[in-house]
Design a protein around this motif. Structure first.
Motif, short mmCIF file in Angstrom:
data_model
loop_
_atom_site.label_atom_id
_atom_site.label_comp_id
_atom_site.label_asym_id
_atom_site.label_seq_id
_atom_site.Cartn_x
_atom_site.Cartn_y
_atom_site.Cartn_z
N LEU A 10 0.83 -1.20 0.00
CA LEU A 10 0.00 0.00 0.00
C LEU A 10 0.87 1.25 0.00
O LEU A 10 0.58 2.22 -0.71
CB LEU A 10 -0.93 -0.02 1.22
N ALA A 11 1.94 1.25 0.77
CA ALA A 11 2.85 2.40 0.80
C ALA A 11 3.55 2.60 -0.54
O ALA A 11 3.71 3.73 -1.01
CB ALA A 11 3.87 2.22 1.92
N GLN A 12 3.94 1.50 -1.18
CA GLN A 12 4.60 1.60 -2.48
C GLN A 12 3.64 2.13 -3.54
O GLN A 12 4.00 2.98 -4.37
CB GLN A 12 5.17 0.25 -2.90
N VAL A 13 2.42 1.63 -3.54
CA VAL A 13 1.42 2.11 -4.50
C VAL A 13 1.14 3.58 -4.28
O VAL A 13 1.03 4.37 -5.22
CB VAL A 13 0.12 1.26 -4.40
N GLU A 14 1.03 3.98 -3.01
CA GLU A 14 0.76 5.38 -2.70
C GLU A 14 1.90 6.29 -3.16
O GLU A 14 1.66 7.36 -3.71
CB GLU A 14 0.56 5.54 -1.18
N SER A 15 3.14 5.85 -2.99
CA SER A 15 4.27 6.67 -3.44
C SER A 15 4.31 6.77 -4.96
O SER A 15 4.65 7.82 -5.51
CB SER A 15 5.58 6.11 -2.90
N LEU A 16 3.93 5.71 -5.64
CA LEU A 16 3.89 5.76 -7.11
C LEU A 16 2.75 6.65 -7.61
O LEU A 16 2.88 7.33 -8.63
CB LEU A 16 3.75 4.35 -7.69
N LEU A 17 1.63 6.64 -6.88
CA LEU A 17 0.51 7.50 -7.28
C LEU A 17 0.86 8.98 -7.13
O LEU A 17 0.37 9.82 -7.89
CB LEU A 17 -0.73 7.18 -6.45
N ASN A 18 1.73 9.30 -6.19
CA ASN A 18 2.12 10.69 -5.97
C ASN A 18 3.31 11.11 -6.81
O ASN A 18 3.70 12.28 -6.80
CB ASN A 18 2.44 10.92 -4.48
N SER A 19 3.88 10.19 -7.54
CA SER A 19 5.05 10.48 -8.36
C SER A 19 4.65 11.18 -9.66
O SER A 19 3.61 10.89 -10.26
CB SER A 19 5.79 9.18 -8.68
N ASP A 20 5.48 12.10 -10.09
CA ASP A 20 5.25 12.80 -11.36
C ASP A 20 5.78 12.02 -12.56
O ASP A 20 5.46 12.33 -13.70
CB ASP A 20 5.91 14.18 -11.33
N GLU A 21 6.59 11.00 -12.30
CA GLU A 21 7.20 10.23 -13.37
C GLU A 21 6.29 9.13 -13.92
O GLU A 21 6.61 8.52 -14.93
CB GLU A 21 8.50 9.60 -12.86
N VAL A 22 5.17 8.90 -13.29
CA VAL A 22 4.26 7.83 -13.69
C VAL A 22 3.18 8.41 -14.61
O VAL A 22 2.63 9.47 -14.35
CB VAL A 22 3.62 7.17 -12.44
N THR A 23 2.89 7.69 -15.68
CA THR A 23 1.89 8.15 -16.65
C THR A 23 0.48 8.02 -16.07
O THR A 23 0.25 7.22 -15.16
CB THR A 23 1.99 7.34 -17.95
#
Length: 106
Positions: A10-23
């Motif tokens: 859940l923490a990893q998914v949350e960090s990816l959702l907040n990342s600007d590098e993810v489409t």
């Protein structure tokens, strides 16, 4: 152990959702994955057991304390159990009934 893995995921998914590098497409897929991850309250049996144990202890100690107060008191005025204790015991018994009763959907 499974609860820790769920929390890490859940923490990893949350960090990816907040990342600007993810489409945006990947963010949509990640949001779906996050929605489908089970919460610790749904999977951890120890939380449920701890709550039931604590509520049961409160309910039993209220009854035992009331009986002990009744047996140790010598005057008629001292034989009444304080209303706060009665309400705490009643709330604990009601909470136990709500937790242990099967849900209508199951």
């Amino acid at each position: 152990m499974a609860e820790l893995n769920t929390m890490r995921a859940l923490a990893q998914v949350e960090s990816l959702l907040n990342s600007d590098e993810v489409t945006p497409e990947v963010k949509t897929k990640l949001a779906e994955v996050k929605r489908d991850l089970p919460l610790p309250l749904q999977t951890d049996r120890w939380i449920y057991r701890a709550v039931v144990t604590i509520l049961g202890f409160i309910a039993v100690s209220t009854v035992v304390g009331g009986i002990a107060l009744e047996l140790m008191s010598t005057t008629a005025a001292a034989k009444t159990l304080p209303q706060g204790i009665v309400s705490i015991g009643s709330a604990a018994i009601g909470a136990l009934a709500g937790l242990l009763a099967p849900s209508p959907g199951n």
